[in-house]
Design a protein around this motif. Structure first.
Motif, PDB file in Angstrom:
ATOM      1  N   SER A  33       7.499  -1.419   4.045  1.00  0.00           N
ATOM      2  CA  SER A  33       6.719  -0.129   3.772  1.00  0.00           C
ATOM      3  C   SER A  33       7.442   0.615   2.362  1.00  0.00           C
ATOM      4  O   SER A  33       8.391  -0.309   1.756  1.00  0.00           O
ATOM      5  N   MET A  34       6.846   1.573   2.002  1.00  0.00           N
ATOM      6  CA  MET A  34       7.169   1.837   0.649  1.00  0.00           C
ATOM      7  C   MET A  34       7.301   3.546   0.403  1.00  0.00           C
ATOM      8  O   MET A  34       5.980   3.899   0.834  1.00  0.00           O
ATOM      9  N   THR A  35       8.085   4.070  -0.280  1.00  0.00           N
ATOM     10  CA  THR A  35       7.858   5.451  -0.831  1.00  0.00           C
ATOM     11  C   THR A  35       7.967   5.609  -2.216  1.00  0.00           C
ATOM     12  O   THR A  35       8.933   5.074  -2.746  1.00  0.00           O
ATOM     13  N   ILE A  36       6.765   6.198  -2.801  1.00  0.00           N
ATOM     14  CA  ILE A  36       7.096   6.361  -4.353  1.00  0.00           C
ATOM     15  C   ILE A  36       7.179   7.910  -4.687  1.00  0.00           C
ATOM     16  O   ILE A  36       6.509   8.731  -4.000  1.00  0.00           O
ATOM     17  N   ILE A  37       8.304   8.286  -5.382  1.00  0.00           N
ATOM     18  CA  ILE A  37       8.336   9.675  -5.586  1.00  0.00           C
ATOM     19  C   ILE A  37       8.080  10.100  -6.929  1.00  0.00           C
ATOM     20  O   ILE A  37       8.545   9.663  -7.958  1.00  0.00           O
ATOM     21  N   ASP A  38       6.944  10.703  -7.094  1.00  0.00           N
ATOM     22  CA  ASP A  38       6.593  11.317  -8.478  1.00  0.00           C
ATOM     23  C   ASP A  38       7.092  12.526  -8.899  1.00  0.00           C
ATOM     24  O   ASP A  38       7.250  13.519  -8.219  1.00  0.00           O
ATOM     25  N   VAL A  53      -3.320   2.451  -4.311  1.00  0.00           N
ATOM     26  CA  VAL A  53      -3.052   2.291  -2.851  1.00  0.00           C
ATOM     27  C   VAL A  53      -3.970   1.987  -2.050  1.00  0.00           C
ATOM     28  O   VAL A  53      -4.252   1.279  -1.179  1.00  0.00           O
ATOM     29  N   GLU A  54      -4.985   3.148  -2.260  1.00  0.00           N
ATOM     30  CA  GLU A  54      -6.256   3.268  -1.350  1.00  0.00           C
ATOM     31  C   GLU A  54      -7.267   2.106  -1.618  1.00  0.00           C
ATOM     32  O   GLU A  54      -7.765   1.296  -0.712  1.00  0.00           O
ATOM     33  N   LYS A  55      -7.370   1.804  -3.010  1.00  0.00           N
ATOM     34  CA  LYS A  55      -8.346   0.702  -3.270  1.00  0.00           C
ATOM     35  C   LYS A  55      -7.811  -0.744  -2.730  1.00  0.00           C
ATOM     36  O   LYS A  55      -8.574  -1.481  -2.128  1.00  0.00           O
ATOM     37  N   VAL A  62       2.284   2.863   2.176  1.00  0.00           N
ATOM     38  CA  VAL A  62       2.712   3.687   1.266  1.00  0.00           C
ATOM     39  C   VAL A  62       2.821   5.023   1.403  1.00  0.00           C
ATOM     40  O   VAL A  62       1.770   5.541   1.550  1.00  0.00           O
ATOM     41  N   ASN A  63       4.008   5.775   1.215  1.00  0.00           N
ATOM     42  CA  ASN A  63       4.059   7.302   1.226  1.00  0.00           C
ATOM     43  C   ASN A  63       4.180   7.731  -0.333  1.00  0.00           C
ATOM     44  O   ASN A  63       5.161   7.009  -1.091  1.00  0.00           O
TER      45      ASN A  63
END
Length: 110
Positions: A33-38, A53-55, A62-63
């Motif tokens: 799993s993955m978390t991307i923090i902008d 991610v949606e595509k 992915v969070n």
């Protein structure tokens, strides 16, 4: 089975984050799993990540966290890690960096 969790702080990397995502999404080992923090990007980083991610159908893995104030890389990493299952193996991957082998997690999971 080992579960890997990618923690990826991101700041103004809309033009290079897709390569990072491809390198994770393409892994042959699928328990991740993955978390991307902008971190308050001034470009389109969050939207680029969300669309990508949606595509590619990874919304369940992915969070995306969008900060309203600057945290910095270390605070973002520690903050996210404190919320994760303690049995997860955390992989810190900067936005703009990528895994060079699609079998990286396979090798690490043995």
């Amino acid at each position: 089975m080992i579960h890997f969790h990618f923690v990826t702080p991101a700041y103004n990397c809309a033009d290079k984050i897709e390569q990072t995502l491809w390198s994770v999404f393409g892994q042959t080992y699928k328990n991740w799993s993955m978390t991307i923090i902008d971190d308050v990007s001034t470009d389109d980083t969050s939207n680029v990540v969300k669309r990508f991610v949606e595509k590619h159908g990874f919304s369940d893995r992915v969070n995306i966290v969008r900060r309203e104030e600057k945290y910095g890389e270390v605070r973002n990493t520690v903050d996210i890690c404190s919320t994760l299952d303690p049995d997860f193996v955390v992989v810190r991957l900067d936005a703009g960096d990528w895994l060079t082998d699609l079998g990286c997690l396979e090798a690490l999971s043995v």
